[in-house]
Design a protein around this motif. Structure first.
Motif, PDB file in Angstrom:
ATOM      1  N   ILE A   1      60.320 101.186 -13.777  1.00 41.13           N
ATOM      2  CA  ILE A   1      61.206 100.014 -13.705  1.00 41.13           C
ATOM      3  C   ILE A   1      61.833  99.953 -12.318  1.00 41.13           C
ATOM      4  O   ILE A   1      61.994  99.287 -11.538  1.00 41.13           O
ATOM      5  CB  ILE A   1      62.106 100.023 -14.708  1.00 41.13           C
ATOM      6  N   LYS A   2      62.315 101.248 -11.828  1.00 41.72           N
ATOM      7  CA  LYS A   2      62.797 101.450 -10.521  1.00 41.72           C
ATOM      8  C   LYS A   2      61.853 101.240  -9.317  1.00 41.72           C
ATOM      9  O   LYS A   2      62.195 100.409  -8.422  1.00 41.72           O
ATOM     10  CB  LYS A   2      63.442 102.932 -10.343  1.00 41.72           C
ATOM     11  N   ALA A   3      60.387 101.751  -9.581  1.00 42.29           N
ATOM     12  CA  ALA A   3      59.538 101.307  -8.723  1.00 42.29           C
ATOM     13  C   ALA A   3      59.313  99.902  -8.752  1.00 42.29           C
ATOM     14  O   ALA A   3      58.905  99.400  -7.484  1.00 42.29           O
ATOM     15  CB  ALA A   3      58.233 102.028  -8.966  1.00 42.29           C
ATOM     16  N   ILE A   4      59.358  99.219  -9.520  1.00 40.39           N
ATOM     17  CA  ILE A   4      59.102  97.845  -9.677  1.00 40.39           C
ATOM     18  C   ILE A   4      60.174  97.000  -8.918  1.00 40.39           C
ATOM     19  O   ILE A   4      59.997  96.092  -8.217  1.00 40.39           O
ATOM     20  CB  ILE A   4      59.103  96.989 -11.282  1.00 40.39           C
ATOM     21  N   ILE A   5      61.319  97.327  -9.339  1.00 46.70           N
ATOM     22  CA  ILE A   5      62.697  96.856  -8.559  1.00 46.70           C
ATOM     23  C   ILE A   5      62.223  97.128  -7.024  1.00 46.70           C
ATOM     24  O   ILE A   5      62.578  96.050  -6.141  1.00 46.70           O
ATOM     25  CB  ILE A   5      63.949  97.276  -8.826  1.00 46.70           C
ATOM     26  N   ILE A   6      61.919  98.281  -6.652  1.00 46.13           N
ATOM     27  CA  ILE A   6      61.851  98.470  -4.897  1.00 46.13           C
ATOM     28  C   ILE A   6      60.698  97.536  -4.667  1.00 46.13           C
ATOM     29  O   ILE A   6      60.913  96.916  -3.546  1.00 46.13           O
ATOM     30  CB  ILE A   6      61.373 100.030  -4.880  1.00 46.13           C
ATOM     31  N   ASP A   7      59.434  97.348  -5.073  1.00 42.21           N
ATOM     32  CA  ASP A   7      58.565  96.511  -4.836  1.00 42.21           C
ATOM     33  C   ASP A   7      58.713  95.331  -4.701  1.00 42.21           C
ATOM     34  O   ASP A   7      58.606  94.455  -3.589  1.00 42.21           O
ATOM     35  CB  ASP A   7      57.160  96.788  -5.796  1.00 42.21           C
ATOM     36  N   PHE A   8      59.762  94.722  -5.633  1.00 45.22           N
ATOM     37  CA  PHE A   8      60.205  93.287  -5.572  1.00 45.22           C
ATOM     38  C   PHE A   8      61.301  93.103  -4.443  1.00 45.22           C
ATOM     39  O   PHE A   8      61.408  92.081  -4.042  1.00 45.22           O
ATOM     40  CB  PHE A   8      60.311  92.513  -6.809  1.00 45.22           C
ATOM     41  N   PHE A   9      61.851  93.855  -4.438  1.00 39.25           N
ATOM     42  CA  PHE A   9      63.068  94.043  -3.237  1.00 39.25           C
ATOM     43  C   PHE A   9      62.430  93.786  -2.006  1.00 39.25           C
ATOM     44  O   PHE A   9      62.511  93.030  -0.992  1.00 39.25           O
ATOM     45  CB  PHE A   9      63.945  95.175  -3.306  1.00 39.25           C
ATOM     46  N   ILE A  10      61.242  94.734  -1.822  1.00 38.08           N
ATOM     47  CA  ILE A  10      60.492  94.634  -0.378  1.00 38.08           C
ATOM     48  C   ILE A  10      59.931  93.138  -0.180  1.00 38.08           C
ATOM     49  O   ILE A  10      59.883  92.624   0.741  1.00 38.08           O
ATOM     50  CB  ILE A  10      59.430  95.639  -0.435  1.00 38.08           C
TER      51      ILE A  10
END
Length: 128
Positions: A10-19
């Motif tokens: 979930i944290k990785a998804i948040i980072i990817d979509f923030f980028i």
């Protein structure tokens, strides 16, 4: 999927979509600056969306890892424990656009999204 792995995913998804969000804003600002009566805004916006969608589809093609997955040491693998071919990595990300279904499935199906289920992939620890 254990809670630690799901939490990191979930944290990785948040980072990817923030980028992806930052990329979209930067490109939109560039388009607005460059667009001074030279181009039709609709065409520029369409180009922007093509770039953003392509980035979303292609985010895992380098070693089965997006930037968020690299940070949290996660990787997309097939049912044999190997990084899937590029076309599989791209196809699994196409399903992200039906994100409500993807989110529900991720929580109720052992951390696997629809793209993972259909293409027989999973996100797991990079070293496992």
């Amino acid at each position: 999927m254990d809670n630690s792995l799901l939490s990191r995913r979930i944290k990785a998804i948040i980072i990817d979509f923030f980028i992806l969000f930052i990329l979209t804003i930067v490109l939109l600002v560039i388009i607005l600056i460059v667009n001074k009566d030279k181009y039709d805004f609709i065409y520029c916006y369409a180009l922007l969306m093509c770039i953003v969608y392509s980035t979303c589809f292609l985010k895992d093609i380098i070693g089965g890892q997006s930037l968020g997955k690299r940070i949290y040491k996660l990787q997309v693998k097939n049912d044999k424990g190997k990084v899937p071919p590029t076309k599989i990595l791209i196809l699994r990300n196409i399903f992200v656009f039906i994100y409500p279904i993807e989110i529900i499935l991720c929580f109720v199906n052992n951390g696997r999204r629809l793209g993972d289920i259909i293409l027989k992939t999973k996100v797991t620890d990079k070293d496992s």
